[in-house]
Design an enzyme around this catalytic site. Structure first.
Site, PDB file in Angstrom:
ATOM      1  N   LYS A  13       0.834  -1.217   0.000  1.00 35.83           N
ATOM      2  CA  LYS A  13       0.000   0.000   0.000  1.00 35.83           C
ATOM      3  C   LYS A  13       0.863   1.260   0.000  1.00 35.83           C
ATOM      4  O   LYS A  13       0.534   2.232  -0.665  1.00 35.83           O
ATOM      5  CB  LYS A  13      -0.920   0.037   1.233  1.00 35.83           C
ATOM      6  CG  LYS A  13      -1.884  -1.125   1.337  1.00 35.83           C
ATOM      7  CD  LYS A  13      -2.868  -0.950   2.485  1.00 35.83           C
ATOM      8  CE  LYS A  13      -2.228  -0.832   3.854  1.00 35.83           C
ATOM      9  NZ  LYS A  13      -1.458  -2.019   4.294  1.00 35.83           N
ATOM     10  N   ARG A  88      -8.451   1.279   9.662  1.00 28.21           N
ATOM     11  CA  ARG A  88      -8.110  -0.094  10.032  1.00 28.21           C
ATOM     12  C   ARG A  88      -9.150  -0.740  10.931  1.00 28.21           C
ATOM     13  O   ARG A  88      -8.988  -1.902  11.306  1.00 28.21           O
ATOM     14  CB  ARG A  88      -6.761  -0.123  10.741  1.00 28.21           C
ATOM     15  CG  ARG A  88      -5.591  -0.097   9.759  1.00 28.21           C
ATOM     16  CD  ARG A  88      -4.349   0.196  10.552  1.00 28.21           C
ATOM     17  NE  ARG A  88      -3.225  -0.603  10.173  1.00 28.21           N
ATOM     18  CZ  ARG A  88      -2.117  -0.081   9.615  1.00 28.21           C
ATOM     19  NH1 ARG A  88      -2.064   1.174   9.308  1.00 28.21           N
ATOM     20  NH2 ARG A  88      -1.095  -0.852   9.352  1.00 28.21           N
ATOM     21  N   ARG A 127      12.305  -7.035   4.906  1.00 26.87           N
ATOM     22  CA  ARG A 127      12.207  -5.598   4.626  1.00 26.87           C
ATOM     23  C   ARG A 127      13.066  -4.785   5.596  1.00 26.87           C
ATOM     24  O   ARG A 127      13.064  -5.035   6.795  1.00 26.87           O
ATOM     25  CB  ARG A 127      10.737  -5.178   4.782  1.00 26.87           C
ATOM     26  CG  ARG A 127      10.506  -3.691   4.638  1.00 26.87           C
ATOM     27  CD  ARG A 127       9.053  -3.363   4.434  1.00 26.87           C
ATOM     28  NE  ARG A 127       8.301  -3.247   5.685  1.00 26.87           N
ATOM     29  CZ  ARG A 127       7.036  -2.829   5.750  1.00 26.87           C
ATOM     30  NH1 ARG A 127       6.370  -2.549   4.653  1.00 26.87           N
ATOM     31  NH2 ARG A 127       6.431  -2.748   6.908  1.00 26.87           N
ATOM     32  N   ARG A 157      12.240  -2.224  11.069  1.00 21.61           N
ATOM     33  CA  ARG A 157      11.193  -1.688  11.949  1.00 21.61           C
ATOM     34  C   ARG A 157      10.899  -2.702  13.045  1.00 21.61           C
ATOM     35  O   ARG A 157      10.849  -3.901  12.781  1.00 21.61           O
ATOM     36  CB  ARG A 157       9.910  -1.435  11.132  1.00 21.61           C
ATOM     37  CG  ARG A 157       9.914  -0.113  10.405  1.00 21.61           C
ATOM     38  CD  ARG A 157       8.775   0.025   9.416  1.00 21.61           C
ATOM     39  NE  ARG A 157       7.465  -0.345   9.914  1.00 21.61           N
ATOM     40  CZ  ARG A 157       6.343  -0.205   9.211  1.00 21.61           C
ATOM     41  NH1 ARG A 157       6.379   0.306   7.994  1.00 21.61           N
ATOM     42  NH2 ARG A 157       5.195  -0.565   9.713  1.00 21.61           N
ATOM     43  N   ARG A 168       0.502  -8.593  13.631  1.00 20.03           N
ATOM     44  CA  ARG A 168      -0.135  -7.630  12.714  1.00 20.03           C
ATOM     45  C   ARG A 168      -1.099  -8.339  11.765  1.00 20.03           C
ATOM     46  O   ARG A 168      -2.153  -7.794  11.422  1.00 20.03           O
ATOM     47  CB  ARG A 168       0.945  -6.876  11.924  1.00 20.03           C
ATOM     48  CG  ARG A 168       1.674  -5.864  12.788  1.00 20.03           C
ATOM     49  CD  ARG A 168       2.989  -5.472  12.171  1.00 20.03           C
ATOM     50  NE  ARG A 168       2.842  -4.564  11.052  1.00 20.03           N
ATOM     51  CZ  ARG A 168       3.794  -4.371  10.132  1.00 20.03           C
ATOM     52  NH1 ARG A 168       4.926  -5.039  10.178  1.00 20.03           N
ATOM     53  NH2 ARG A 168       3.597  -3.499   9.169  1.00 20.03           N
TER      54      ARG A 168
HETATM   55  P1  AMP Z   1       1.848   1.011   8.912  1.00 24.27           P
HETATM   56  O1  AMP Z   1       3.040   1.807   8.583  1.00 24.27           O
HETATM   57  O2  AMP Z   1       0.630   1.441   8.149  1.00 24.27           O
HETATM   58  O3  AMP Z   1       2.091  -0.481   8.810  1.00 24.27           O
HETATM   59  O4  AMP Z   1       1.505   1.308  10.455  1.00 24.27           O
HETATM   60  C1  AMP Z   1       2.428   0.982  11.472  1.00 24.27           C
HETATM   61  C2  AMP Z   1       1.718   0.873  12.819  1.00 24.27           C
HETATM   62  O5  AMP Z   1       1.128   2.144  13.146  1.00 24.27           O
HETATM   63  C3  AMP Z   1       0.563  -0.107  12.862  1.00 24.27           C
HETATM   64  O6  AMP Z   1       0.996  -1.434  13.097  1.00 24.27           O
HETATM   65  C4  AMP Z   1      -0.237   0.470  14.041  1.00 24.27           C
HETATM   66  O7  AMP Z   1       0.375   0.168  15.273  1.00 24.27           O
HETATM   67  C5  AMP Z   1      -0.117   1.954  13.812  1.00 24.27           C
HETATM   68  N1  AMP Z   1      -1.194   2.469  12.921  1.00 24.27           N
HETATM   69  C6  AMP Z   1      -1.044   3.060  11.710  1.00 24.27           C
HETATM   70  N2  AMP Z   1      -2.234   3.407  11.193  1.00 24.27           N
HETATM   71  C7  AMP Z   1      -3.167   3.009  12.087  1.00 24.27           C
HETATM   72  C8  AMP Z   1      -4.581   3.042  12.132  1.00 24.27           C
HETATM   73  N3  AMP Z   1      -5.314   3.567  11.121  1.00 24.27           N
HETATM   74  N4  AMP Z   1      -5.207   2.527  13.212  1.00 24.27           N
HETATM   75  C9  AMP Z   1      -4.510   2.007  14.248  1.00 24.27           C
HETATM   76  N5  AMP Z   1      -3.180   1.912  14.272  1.00 24.27           N
HETATM   77  C10 AMP Z   1      -2.497   2.410  13.209  1.00 24.27           C
END
Ligand code: AMP
Length: 212
Positions: A13, A88, A127, A157, A168
């Protein structure tokens, strides 16, 4: 144009979101990027979010809805946005719908990235991410200087460690997969794309799916 990108972690994404945003000439908004920047800056938001993020758990809806509402009200997003990882949970989808109604807009397309779990685990565990630009790379070890020459260093990360990855994916199935049903039930324009393949091929599918 307002596009919601849906799909599990590692589906592409972020990368495809950048490309779609460039092609449609609207900015991308990624709550994950906003939160990581807050963690790095040590702000209150960052301190609140860090534990959830490191475990691969979701940050509470109220926090996310605050970020979404504040961002979308800015002139930068007047023409729309590509929302990457922003919605989410069902309460977040409801909150976004309320926010867009208030702003006199609506979600135009829900673009769903279809991909098998085995592919995701392989992608995420290989990654690394630039500590300056957050750009992801595959097949390069942590500690490598960023190949883009930005002066950054590649890091793993915390949420790309194996246990956090498994968490996740569980969280995605339990809390984010129902968001798709929610949009379908509301008659939203939901488009599915096959998220496996060369970057350009996936981008072409994504742009066709959003009507470009
Ligand atoms: P991402 O970079 O999109 O994979 O987001 C990394 C982490 O940020 C996720 O695993 C969540 O802990 C938090 N996070 C990001 N966006 C959201 C969201 N819309 N709702 C809840 N947690 C989020």
């Amino acid at each position: 144009m307002l596009v919601v990108l849906l799909g599990p972690p590692g589906a592409g994404k972020g990368t495809q979101g950048e490309r779609i945003a460039a092609a449609l000439d609207v900015p991308k908004l990624a709550t994950g990027d906003v939160l990581r920047a807050a963690v790095k800056a040590g702000t209150r938001l960052g301190l609140e979010a860090k534990g959830f993020m490191d475990r691969g758990d979701l940050v509470p809806d109220a926090v996310i809805l605050g970020i979404i509402k504040e961002a979308l009200a800015q002139p930068t997003y007047a023409k729309g946005a590509i929302l990457d990882g922003v919605v989410r949970t069902v309460p977040q989808a409801e909150g976004l719908a309320a926010a867009t109604t208030e702003l006199g807009t609506q979600v135009d397309v829900v673009l769903t990235f279809d991909i098998a779990d085995e592919v995701l685990v392989a992608r995420l565990s290989g990654r690394t991410t630039c500590d300056q630009t957050q750009k992801p790379f595959t097949g390069l070890q942590p500690g490598t200087p960023c190949p883009d020459g930005c002066g950054g260093t590649l890091m793993r990360r915390a949420d790309d460690e194996p246990e956090a990855i498994r968490n996740r994916l569980r969280v995605y199935q339990a809390q984010t997969a129902p968001v798709l049903d929610w949009y379908v039930a509301r008659g939203a324009n939901v488009q599915h794309i096959d998220a496996v393949g060369a970057f350009d091929a996936v981008t072409a599918r994504a742009l066709a799916a959003v009507g470009r």
